[in-house]
Design an enzyme around this catalytic site. Sequence first.
Site, PDB file in Angstrom:
ATOM      1  N   HIS A  42      -1.210   4.199 -47.588  1.00 25.29           N
ATOM      2  CA  HIS A  42      -0.408   4.862 -46.555  1.00 25.29           C
ATOM      3  C   HIS A  42      -1.338   5.749 -45.706  1.00 25.29           C
ATOM      4  O   HIS A  42      -2.208   6.425 -46.260  1.00 25.29           O
ATOM      5  CB  HIS A  42       0.677   5.731 -47.205  1.00 25.29           C
ATOM      6  CG  HIS A  42       1.664   6.265 -46.213  1.00 25.29           C
ATOM      7  ND1 HIS A  42       2.866   5.642 -45.953  1.00 25.29           N
ATOM      8  CD2 HIS A  42       1.594   7.331 -45.396  1.00 25.29           C
ATOM      9  CE1 HIS A  42       3.508   6.335 -45.027  1.00 25.29           C
ATOM     10  NE2 HIS A  42       2.761   7.351 -44.665  1.00 25.29           N
TER      11      HIS A  42
ATOM     12  N   LYS B  12     -23.052  -0.770 -48.746  1.00 23.39           N
ATOM     13  CA  LYS B  12     -24.277  -0.070 -49.142  1.00 23.39           C
ATOM     14  C   LYS B  12     -23.989   0.669 -50.442  1.00 23.39           C
ATOM     15  O   LYS B  12     -22.951   1.356 -50.562  1.00 23.39           O
ATOM     16  CB  LYS B  12     -24.650   0.922 -48.033  1.00 23.39           C
ATOM     17  CG  LYS B  12     -25.621   2.022 -48.435  1.00 23.39           C
ATOM     18  CD  LYS B  12     -27.029   1.520 -48.596  1.00 23.39           C
ATOM     19  CE  LYS B  12     -27.965   2.634 -49.076  1.00 23.39           C
ATOM     20  NZ  LYS B  12     -29.287   2.147 -49.450  1.00 23.39           N
TER      21      LYS B  12
ATOM     22  N   MET C 275     -25.118   3.690 -52.778  1.00 24.74           N
ATOM     23  CA  MET C 275     -25.964   4.897 -52.856  1.00 24.74           C
ATOM     24  C   MET C 275     -26.217   5.148 -54.344  1.00 24.74           C
ATOM     25  O   MET C 275     -25.600   6.004 -54.972  1.00 24.74           O
ATOM     26  CB  MET C 275     -25.240   6.091 -52.226  1.00 24.74           C
ATOM     27  CG  MET C 275     -25.118   5.978 -50.726  1.00 24.74           C
ATOM     28  SD  MET C 275     -26.731   6.246 -49.930  1.00 24.74           S
ATOM     29  CE  MET C 275     -26.181   6.477 -48.231  1.00 24.74           C
TER      30      MET C 275
ATOM     31  N   GLN D 294      -6.259  14.281 -47.145  1.00 23.94           N
ATOM     32  CA  GLN D 294      -6.029  15.359 -48.094  1.00 23.94           C
ATOM     33  C   GLN D 294      -6.626  16.638 -47.540  1.00 23.94           C
ATOM     34  O   GLN D 294      -7.530  16.606 -46.695  1.00 23.94           O
ATOM     35  CB  GLN D 294      -6.673  15.020 -49.435  1.00 23.94           C
ATOM     36  CG  GLN D 294      -6.031  13.828 -50.124  1.00 23.94           C
ATOM     37  CD  GLN D 294      -6.435  13.774 -51.575  1.00 23.94           C
ATOM     38  OE1 GLN D 294      -6.304  14.746 -52.309  1.00 23.94           O
ATOM     39  NE2 GLN D 294      -6.926  12.628 -51.998  1.00 23.94           N
TER      40      GLN D 294
ATOM     41  N   HIS E 131      -2.982   8.637 -44.441  1.00 24.63           N
ATOM     42  CA  HIS E 131      -2.887  10.032 -44.887  1.00 24.63           C
ATOM     43  C   HIS E 131      -4.281  10.603 -45.047  1.00 24.63           C
ATOM     44  O   HIS E 131      -5.277   9.877 -45.050  1.00 24.63           O
ATOM     45  CB  HIS E 131      -2.176  10.112 -46.231  1.00 24.63           C
ATOM     46  CG  HIS E 131      -3.028   9.619 -47.360  1.00 24.63           C
ATOM     47  ND1 HIS E 131      -3.217   8.258 -47.618  1.00 24.63           N
ATOM     48  CD2 HIS E 131      -3.780  10.266 -48.262  1.00 24.63           C
ATOM     49  CE1 HIS E 131      -4.023   8.114 -48.656  1.00 24.63           C
ATOM     50  NE2 HIS E 131      -4.397   9.317 -49.053  1.00 24.63           N
TER      51      HIS E 131
HETATM   52  O1  H2U Z   1       3.531  10.755 -55.891  1.00 22.10           O
HETATM   53  C1  H2U Z   1       2.391  11.009 -55.532  1.00 22.10           C
HETATM   54  C2  H2U Z   1       1.407   9.950 -55.316  1.00 22.10           C
HETATM   55  C3  H2U Z   1       0.025  10.346 -54.894  1.00 22.10           C
HETATM   56  N1  H2U Z   1      -0.184  11.723 -54.718  1.00 22.10           N
HETATM   57  C4  H2U Z   1      -1.506  12.152 -54.280  1.00 22.10           C
HETATM   58  O2  H2U Z   1      -1.827  11.474 -53.082  1.00 22.10           O
HETATM   59  C5  H2U Z   1      -3.240  11.445 -52.969  1.00 22.10           C
HETATM   60  C6  H2U Z   1      -3.645  10.119 -52.362  1.00 22.10           C
HETATM   61  O3  H2U Z   1      -4.877  10.349 -51.769  1.00 22.10           O
HETATM   62  P1  H2U Z   1      -6.101   9.330 -51.988  1.00 22.10           P
HETATM   63  O4  H2U Z   1      -5.583   7.951 -51.607  1.00 22.10           O
HETATM   64  O5  H2U Z   1      -7.177   9.861 -51.076  1.00 22.10           O
HETATM   65  O6  H2U Z   1      -6.444   9.399 -53.491  1.00 22.10           O
HETATM   66  C7  H2U Z   1      -3.841  11.603 -54.369  1.00 22.10           C
HETATM   67  O7  H2U Z   1      -4.660  12.756 -54.419  1.00 22.10           O
HETATM   68  C8  H2U Z   1      -2.604  11.767 -55.264  1.00 22.10           C
HETATM   69  O8  H2U Z   1      -2.779  12.794 -56.219  1.00 22.10           O
HETATM   70  C9  H2U Z   1       0.783  12.682 -54.938  1.00 22.10           C
HETATM   71  O9  H2U Z   1       0.538  13.872 -54.786  1.00 22.10           O
HETATM   72  N2  H2U Z   1       2.028  12.302 -55.333  1.00 22.10           N
END
Ligand code: H2U
Length: 351
Positions: A161, A313, A315, A165, A163
């Site tokens: 999705h 790549k 690392m 962080q 998004h």
């Molecule tokens: O129900 C959910 C699913 C994922 N998440 C959070 O979404 C984040 C997804 O980010 P990443 O795809 O960068 O891992 C991940 O840190 C995960 O902890 C929630 O907080 N709640």
Amino acid sequence: MEFRSNEHQHIRYNPLTDEWILVSPHRCLRPWSGQTEEPPEEAPPDPTNPLRAGATRANGQKNPMYTSTYVFPNDFPALLERVPAPPASTNPLFQAKEAKGTCRVMCFHPDTSVTLALMTTQEIRAVIDEWANQLQELGRRYTWVQIFENKGAIMGCSNPHPHCQIWASSFLPNVPRIKDRMQKEYYTEHGKSLLVNYLEQELQKKERIVLENDDWVALVPYWAMWPYESMLLPKHGRPQRLTDLTEEQRTALANIMKQLNTAYDNLFNCSFPYSMGWHGAPTGPGHKPGDSPHWLLHGLYFPPLLRSASVKKFMVGYEMLAQSQRDLTPEQAAEKLRQCDHTVHYKLRNQ
Ligand SMILES: O=C1CCN([C@@H]2O[C@H](COP(=O)(O)O)[C@@H](O)[C@H]2O)C(=O)N1
């Protein structure tokens, strides 16, 4: 024999992080196969994705039917706000300090199937505005607010999705701590920001520019480590933080981000994976706008792909034990990105 930077090995210096990188162009003098595979099969969007509008998340919370960006506390945070501090360290070999913070997830768009490259500039502008809002709010309490987007499964991204962080911390992490010191040393010596000087000279050299508009430049930095690594740099106003951006700078940023993401996706006809983020002057109670003229806000893209949608790549080895190394030179990478269509996304061709 006369030195040629696109043929002969050499090391380059990153003045922001005080690191050197080994450049070995002779290793890829063999004709670049220009291998572009069929776009990798992309799984259809998961209707139960916990980040989409209206979904129920892991902790039972239900997302609202949001129509633009949506921010929620990470259900599995790496940083919590209220924790006891470790005892003061007396032994220099075993030092521990308190770490407080908070982690948020920021959805860019309600639709799981879009990426920034496929969003409108208005929708991307909403992302930029929310980035600034989050920095404004969290920056009051925390000394560092790291906005970062992990894109693509190859980057360990656990969710397709659109998004990013946001991790805010009471401590200044390593990379911004070193960048703060290096930029302050440069400013003290030269009376001008390191990145302001750097950008002026890059615009004169024109060797690593990928895209530019009235307010922004996207370039492959002279010291780039990842094959198609790039930076976003503001041309005017010397903004120190995302919160310093004017309306015009934000709109121009949305435009260049859409173009850069489109060029990236068109490079290998795939949804180009990367980790990206922003570095600006530290925040926290002791800081206020304009107090860090040694800083210039800049965006960073670290994409892993090297030669195709599936060749990345690594690392590892030498990079972990010695220093980063690259074959394709930053100039060659910038040239290949300049050749990519930055206006029509491969998914929208022939439509
Ligand atoms: O129900 C959910 C699913 C994922 N998440 C959070 O979404 C984040 C997804 O980010 P990443 O795809 O960068 O891992 C991940 O840190 C995960 O902890 C929630 O907080 N709640």
